[in-house]
Design a protein around this motif. Structure first.
Motif, PDB file in Angstrom:
ATOM      1  N   ARG A  94      55.918  44.352  35.999  1.00  0.00           N
ATOM      2  CA  ARG A  94      54.618  44.456  36.675  1.00  0.00           C
ATOM      3  C   ARG A  94      54.162  43.039  37.017  1.00  0.00           C
ATOM      4  NH1 ARG A  94      51.057  46.072  33.055  1.00  0.00           N
ATOM      5  NH2 ARG A  94      49.551  46.829  34.598  1.00  0.00           N
ATOM      6  N   LYS A  96      52.927  41.538  39.669  1.00  0.00           N
ATOM      7  CA  LYS A  96      51.643  41.279  40.323  1.00  0.00           C
ATOM      8  C   LYS A  96      50.482  41.407  39.353  1.00  0.00           C
ATOM      9  CE  LYS A  96      49.196  42.278  44.623  1.00  0.00           C
ATOM     10  NZ  LYS A  96      49.253  43.035  45.909  1.00  0.00           N
ATOM     11  N   GLU A  97      50.578  42.365  38.419  1.00  0.00           N
ATOM     12  CA  GLU A  97      49.477  42.618  37.483  1.00  0.00           C
ATOM     13  C   GLU A  97      49.493  41.664  36.281  1.00  0.00           C
ATOM     14  OE1 GLU A  97      50.447  46.151  39.842  1.00  0.00           O
ATOM     15  OE2 GLU A  97      51.671  44.919  38.501  1.00  0.00           O
ATOM     16  N   THR A  98      50.694  41.311  35.812  1.00  0.00           N
ATOM     17  CA  THR A  98      50.800  40.565  34.553  1.00  0.00           C
ATOM     18  C   THR A  98      51.177  39.097  34.720  1.00  0.00           C
ATOM     19  OG1 THR A  98      53.152  41.080  34.254  1.00  0.00           O
ATOM     20  CG2 THR A  98      51.551  42.675  33.401  1.00  0.00           C
ATOM     21  N   TYR A 109      60.475  44.949  47.070  1.00  0.00           N
ATOM     22  CA  TYR A 109      59.218  44.472  46.478  1.00  0.00           C
ATOM     23  C   TYR A 109      58.663  43.273  47.251  1.00  0.00           C
ATOM     24  CZ  TYR A 109      55.961  42.505  43.046  1.00  0.00           C
ATOM     25  OH  TYR A 109      54.848  41.998  42.429  1.00  0.00           O
ATOM     26  N   LYS A 330      51.585  32.445  36.030  1.00  0.00           N
ATOM     27  CA  LYS A 330      50.969  33.733  36.348  1.00  0.00           C
ATOM     28  C   LYS A 330      50.530  33.773  37.809  1.00  0.00           C
ATOM     29  CE  LYS A 330      49.380  35.419  31.849  1.00  0.00           C
ATOM     30  NZ  LYS A 330      48.209  35.777  31.010  1.00  0.00           N
ATOM     31  N   SER A 334      52.531  36.316  40.278  1.00  0.00           N
ATOM     32  CA  SER A 334      51.755  37.428  40.838  1.00  0.00           C
ATOM     33  C   SER A 334      51.783  37.432  42.362  1.00  0.00           C
ATOM     34  CB  SER A 334      50.300  37.343  40.364  1.00  0.00           C
ATOM     35  OG  SER A 334      50.208  37.465  38.966  1.00  0.00           O
ATOM     36  N   GLN A 338      54.159  38.918  47.677  1.00  0.00           N
ATOM     37  CA  GLN A 338      53.107  39.931  47.734  1.00  0.00           C
ATOM     38  C   GLN A 338      51.876  39.472  48.502  1.00  0.00           C
ATOM     39  OE1 GLN A 338      53.025  43.309  45.937  1.00  0.00           O
ATOM     40  NE2 GLN A 338      55.107  42.781  46.536  1.00  0.00           N
TER      41      GLN A 338
END
Length: 363
Positions: A94, A96-98, A109, A330, A334, A338
């Protein structure tokens, strides 16, 4: 209890290309020479010269035989050929979230260009292999993978960090002390498999599989493999290919080392493109060890370096505003593949802002 290790199919790599590619001229560092102070001093000069010119170099005599390296590629391929799509989804990361790479990066992706997404699978394993659960097919081999991570950390990464410190005339353990094996860190093993794409996708992306970028950690270790696809942006502005050398490692530094070295060790821009015609139908399997400083490391220059005092420090921000490694990784993790990139000020670049700092991508 059955403790036998299953048989592992041999991974058969592609033959090296015969195409007349323009390869980068990279220095070869013999790690065996680290056994003496004289040898380390000599290698430190070579590494410093390499990092201030092309930004990549090879490492040989790193402690793994060709047979051991072949075994790791065999294990790497298990993550893709012996795990079905549904199980891969169960272990999908995960990012993008983490802001963590642990687990699978599934195909499609990353957005590459013109609406085209990637055809790349990756499986990422923290050097503490017990931190998370793994697909069933990989579980019998966790001991080997842990040994592989330890080897990279202590027998390759730490010697290279000592050479980088000596190049700045700092105490040898300066950077080693920021890369503890048992510290809280996202240093990880990555297995990565690139699959051929359609002609339409190649046309839309101008044959680029991954845009030009810098790594965000300190030192990247890539086990050389024969499918030519990796290119670096040379100082003269030309993209040049990385040549395959049997059982060698390809080494580069990333953003974290740029921060810590006050801009002296600049991360080289690199990209992945469609392989040459004689390799275009082969998959490309890669094995990495991505090293990051401990999460709590404040990414500020070692200003007491005699070399930096002589040549000056190039800061990307004021020290008070510098991110920690956790914040930087991070943010980069993330956003990668994206975020919506804006047109850059330089020709052929796109940009995004991470932790208040501009990050460039080269298309």
């Amino acid at each position: 209890m059955n403790t036998s290790i299953p048989e592992v199919p041999r991974y058969i790599p592609a033959p090296p290309t015969r195409e007349p590619l323009e390869f980068a001229d990279l220095v070869v560092i013999d790690l065996q020479q680290c056994a003496t102070q004289e040898g380390r001093d000599k290698l430190a000069r070579q590494v410093r010269d390499a990092m201030s010119s092309v930004g990549f170099f090879y490492v040989v005599n790193h402690g793994y035989t060709q047979a051991q390296t072949d075994r790791i590629f065999d294990l790497a391929d298990i993550a893709f050929t012996n795990v079905d799509s549904e199980e891969k989804k169960l272990y999908a990361g995960r990012m993008k979230e983490t802001g963590s790479h642990q687990g699978y990066k599934l195909r499609n992706y990353w957005h590459i260009d013109s609406g085209v997404h990637d055809q790349v699978e990756a499986y990422n394993i923290n050097r503490d292999v017990r931190m998370k659960q793994h697909p069933v097919a990989l579980r019998p081999f966790l001991g080997e993978l842990e040994a592989f991570g330890r080897h990279n950390h202590f027998n390759v990464l730490h010697p290279l960090l000592r050479l980088l410190a000596l190049g700045l005339e700092l105490p040898e353990e300066t950077f080693v002390n920021l890369h503890g094996y048992n510290s809280i860190s996202e240093t990880f093993i990555r297995f990565m498999k690139y699959y051929p794409r359609s002609e339409e996708e190649e046309t839309k992306t101008r044959n680029v599989w991954m845009k030009g970028h810098t790594d965000f950690g300190s030192v990247t270790l890539l086990y050389s493999q024969p499918v030519s696809a990796l290119q670096i942006l040379s100082p003269d502005g030309k993209w040049r290919w990385i040549r395959h050398i049997d059982n060698a490692l390809v080494i580069n530094t990333g953003d974290a080392m740029e921060f810590l070295s006050g801009g002296f060790y600049k991360p080289t821009i690199h990209r992945v493109v469609q392989p040459p015609k004689d390799q275009s139908n082969w998959t490309r399997l890669s094995v990495f060890y991505f090293s990051l400083p401990d999460d709590n490391t404040k990414l500020v220059p070692f200003a007491d370096s005699p070399v930096l005092r002589k040549y000056g420090i190039q800061r990307r921000c004021e020290d008070v505003d510098a991110p920690t490694m956790e914040e930087w990784r991070k943010g980069r993790t993330s956003a990668f593949g994206q975020s919506v990139l804006r047109q850059g000020n330089e020709t052929g670049t796109q940009e995004e802002v991470i932790q208040g700092l501009v990050v460039k991508h080269y298309n």
